[in-house]
Design a protein around this motif. Sequence first.
Motif, PDB file in Angstrom:
ATOM      1  N   VAL A  28      31.726  12.227 -21.611  1.00 63.59           N
ATOM      2  CA  VAL A  28      32.438  13.481 -21.387  1.00 63.59           C
ATOM      3  C   VAL A  28      33.866  13.426 -21.944  1.00 63.59           C
ATOM      4  O   VAL A  28      34.426  14.452 -22.321  1.00 63.59           O
ATOM      5  N   SER A 118      25.164  12.034 -14.797  1.00 62.76           N
ATOM      6  CA  SER A 118      26.325  12.231 -13.939  1.00 62.76           C
ATOM      7  C   SER A 118      27.294  13.128 -14.715  1.00 62.76           C
ATOM      8  O   SER A 118      27.881  12.682 -15.705  1.00 62.76           O
ATOM      9  N   PRO A 119      27.486  14.382 -14.316  1.00 62.40           N
ATOM     10  CA  PRO A 119      28.302  15.306 -15.111  1.00 62.40           C
ATOM     11  C   PRO A 119      29.773  14.911 -15.230  1.00 62.40           C
ATOM     12  O   PRO A 119      30.440  15.347 -16.157  1.00 62.40           O
ATOM     13  N   ARG A 120      30.263  14.064 -14.343  1.00 62.13           N
ATOM     14  CA  ARG A 120      31.657  13.626 -14.482  1.00 62.13           C
ATOM     15  C   ARG A 120      31.812  12.563 -15.572  1.00 62.13           C
ATOM     16  O   ARG A 120      32.909  12.302 -16.033  1.00 62.13           O
ATOM     17  N   HIS A 122      29.022  12.110 -18.320  1.00 63.19           N
ATOM     18  CA  HIS A 122      28.251  12.377 -19.534  1.00 63.19           C
ATOM     19  C   HIS A 122      27.826  13.835 -19.626  1.00 63.19           C
ATOM     20  O   HIS A 122      27.576  14.479 -18.600  1.00 63.19           O
ATOM     21  N   THR A 123      27.729  14.341 -20.866  1.00 64.91           N
ATOM     22  CA  THR A 123      27.406  15.747 -21.085  1.00 64.91           C
ATOM     23  C   THR A 123      26.016  15.970 -21.672  1.00 64.91           C
ATOM     24  O   THR A 123      25.516  17.079 -21.616  1.00 64.91           O
ATOM     25  N   ASP A 124      25.418  14.950 -22.248  1.00 68.88           N
ATOM     26  CA  ASP A 124      24.132  15.144 -22.911  1.00 68.88           C
ATOM     27  C   ASP A 124      23.431  13.792 -23.055  1.00 68.88           C
ATOM     28  O   ASP A 124      24.058  12.735 -22.926  1.00 68.88           O
TER      29      ASP A 124
END
Length: 159
Positions: A28, A118-120, A122-124
Amino acid sequence: MHPQFKIPQSVLVVIHTPALDVLLIKRVDAGDFWQSVTGSKDAENDEFNETAVREVQEETGIVCLPGTPLAGGLCDWRLENVYEIYPQWRHRYAPEVTHNREHLFGLQVPAATPVILSPREHTDYLWLPYREAAEACFSPSNAEAILMLPRLLDQGSGP
């Protein structure tokens, strides 16, 4: 070491299928930075194996705890990299720390294993054949680990 600082001992876990498709995740905080699962120990006395299991679950949602179906897929490659910490992340470590010791693992999972990021962090994510995955990695040590995958599996360093 002050608890606010990261411990300069980490794991790199190359998650792959039996067909050698490799999971890469996009950070991210770093543009087009694709990598395998990485993460530092939470405490100096943590075992690298424990750190690998924790980081895989935190970053991908894949559970390989002892006693679970994927536990047998986690393999300690008994290899380590020592590298200089990138300047943009050095502030996370104690002021005198410039290098990290990274312990390598592989985790074989079935094709189509679900991934929950985990969105905090990684984005993809994407699955790529191992050679393409190595080319997509930002980190040279991560790319090298991915390229070792067929040889390590042939030598019995896998499930």
